[in-house]
Design an enzyme around this catalytic site. Structure first.
Site, PDB file in Angstrom:
ATOM      1  N   ARG A   1       0.800  -1.224   0.000  1.00  0.00           N
ATOM      2  CA  ARG A   1       0.000   0.000   0.000  1.00  0.00           C
ATOM      3  C   ARG A   1       0.833   1.273   0.000  1.00  0.00           C
ATOM      4  NH1 ARG A   1      -3.068  -4.018   1.992  1.00  0.00           N
ATOM      5  NH2 ARG A   1      -1.046  -4.673   2.732  1.00  0.00           N
ATOM      6  N   THR A   2       1.754   1.369   0.961  1.00  0.00           N
ATOM      7  CA  THR A   2       2.450   2.638   1.160  1.00  0.00           C
ATOM      8  C   THR A   2       3.345   2.962  -0.040  1.00  0.00           C
ATOM      9  OG1 THR A   2       2.448   2.061   3.497  1.00  0.00           O
ATOM     10  CG2 THR A   2       3.789   3.949   2.845  1.00  0.00           C
ATOM     11  N   LYS A  51      25.751  -6.279  -1.117  1.00  0.00           N
ATOM     12  CA  LYS A  51      27.211  -6.417  -1.285  1.00  0.00           C
ATOM     13  C   LYS A  51      27.951  -5.730  -0.145  1.00  0.00           C
ATOM     14  CE  LYS A  51      26.523  -6.007  -6.268  1.00  0.00           C
ATOM     15  NZ  LYS A  51      26.650  -5.034  -7.363  1.00  0.00           N
ATOM     16  N   ARG A  86      11.077   3.631   4.390  1.00  0.00           N
ATOM     17  CA  ARG A  86      10.544   2.615   5.309  1.00  0.00           C
ATOM     18  C   ARG A  86      11.689   1.715   5.760  1.00  0.00           C
ATOM     19  NH1 ARG A  86       5.345  -1.221   4.874  1.00  0.00           N
ATOM     20  NH2 ARG A  86       4.440   0.787   5.434  1.00  0.00           N
ATOM     21  N   HIS A 133       4.147   5.783  11.741  1.00  0.00           N
ATOM     22  CA  HIS A 133       3.700   5.651  10.352  1.00  0.00           C
ATOM     23  C   HIS A 133       2.767   6.845  10.115  1.00  0.00           C
ATOM     24  CE1 HIS A 133       2.724   4.034   6.561  1.00  0.00           C
ATOM     25  NE2 HIS A 133       2.347   2.806   6.873  1.00  0.00           N
TER      26      HIS A 133
HETATM   27  N1   CP Z   1      -0.634  -0.172   5.932  1.00  0.00           N
HETATM   28  C1   CP Z   1       0.597  -0.373   5.397  1.00  0.00           C
HETATM   29  O1   CP Z   1       1.588   0.297   5.755  1.00  0.00           O
HETATM   30  O2   CP Z   1       0.623  -1.324   4.433  1.00  0.00           O
HETATM   31  P1   CP Z   1       1.920  -1.764   3.582  1.00  0.00           P
HETATM   32  O3   CP Z   1       2.864  -2.450   4.539  1.00  0.00           O
HETATM   33  O4   CP Z   1       1.410  -2.649   2.501  1.00  0.00           O
HETATM   34  O5   CP Z   1       2.554  -0.506   3.050  1.00  0.00           O
END
Ligand code: CP
Length: 344
Positions: A54-55, A82, A104, A132
């Protein structure tokens, strides 16, 4: 505010500004050609050291709809394998001429560390158990869209709070906008201390189900060994899962059901329940794109007081009157420049 690392950095006014602007990008997203050239000339890079559907896809879509160029870095197929360090990786990406890094990582604090090294805008796309922020923004937008307001609403966040960056971000965002939050979990899935958390706690989902406006389910995070913290997944489902019977009760009380995804159907939510009309999971995903358009716009293009970036590469292409470059089919209104104190 140069980087978006923690939802608390926005404060209530900053969150409101993002939500107001999101309305405009919802309208843009509904057009036949859902694009504006606001970030033409900018480059947004997804720097993902941890898996995402999603993100990553919604940031990529958001950047493209704003006319930015995009790049995707995926740790598993990179020179990290590496032995290259994260710092050298970031410097390598930045040397290509980029304006925003959407980061992330499975460890808390990595986006903040990258922000210290970086000349670009850094947006936290989820770090460890910590934060988040854009998930919290899209969750606030979704609740507003479905229920009108968060003010005075009662929200139960259910499940693995201990390991959840979504819970930490949502508690802050929901309470800043006036909601009352109850955490519902067994003691083993709560943080060791809840000092400073503006929440109440229950260990019994059945006690709160008929009293809340939103039931926000969290994923059982198998990669974080949550199974060792409950007697069995079957028992977790029996006690804290949104079974068909519990979903019927929540529905009768008019409650909205939410989940950040990815869902474990049959664990935290019964398989058939996930597709009911009062379940907002698809809305949450859909709203992720305009919410992230708003964030990228405010951080890279608007010059709004709250979000103006000191990055030399992100001074913005908008004219002083707030209009976009010539040729923009319909300028997007900018929030009136709320005076948000940093660090709230
Ligand atoms: N909700 C969320 O962060 O989903 P993803 O891990 O798919 O990005």
């Amino acid at each position: 505010m140069r980087h978006l690392l923690d939802i608390a950095d926005l404060g209530a006014d900053g969150i409101e500004e993002v939500l107001r602007l999101t309305d405009s990008f919802v309208e843009v997203s509904a057009r036949d050609i859902p694009k504006v050239p606001t970030l033409r000339g900018k480059t947004v890079v997804s720097v993902f050291f941890e898996d995402s559907t999603r993100t990553r896809l919604s940031f990529d879509t958001a950047a493209k709809r704003l006319g930015a160029d995009t790049m995707t870095f995926t740790a598993g197929s990179s020179s990290l394998k590496k032995g290259e360090s994260i710092r050298d990786t970031v410097q390598t990406i930045e040397a290509m001429g980029v304006h925003a890094l959407v980061v992330r990582h499975a460890s808390s604090g990595v986006p903040a560390q990258i922000a210290r090294w970086s000349t670009s805008v850094v947006i936290n796309a989820g770090d460890g158990w910590h934060q988040h922020p854009t998930q919290a923004l899209l969750d606030c937008y979704t609740i507003r869209q479905r229920l009108g307001s968060l003010d005075g609403r009662r929200v139960a966040i259910v499940g693995d709070i201990k390991h959840s960056r979504v819970a930490r971000s949502d508690v802050t965002a929901f309470t800043l906008l006036g909601a009352e939050v109850t955490l519902v979990a067994p003691p083993t899935l709560l943080p060791p201390s809840l000092e400073g958390w503006p929440v109440s706690v229950s260990h019994h989902l059945d006690d709160v189900l008929g009293e809340v406006d939103v039931v926000y389910l969290l994923r059982m995070q198998r990669e974080r060994m949550t199974e060792a913290l409950v007697p069995s997944l079957r028992e977790y489902t029996a006690t804290f899962g949104l079974t068909t019977e519990r979903a019927d009760r929540a529905e009768a009380g008019g409650a909205l059901i939410m989940h950040p995804g990815p869902m474990n159907r049959g664990v935290e939510i019964a398989a058939e329940v996930a597709d009911r009309p009062n379940v907002a999971v698809v809305d949450q995903v859909r709203n992720g794109v305009p919410v992230r358009m708003a964030v990228l716009f405010l951080m890279l293009g608007s010059g709004s007081e709250t979000f103006s970036s000191s990055s030399s590469s992100s001074s913005g292409d908008r004219a002083a009157d707030g209009s976009d470059e010539p040729g923009d089919p319909e300028p997007v209104p900018v929030g009136a420049g709320s005076a948000v104190e940093e660090g709230r």
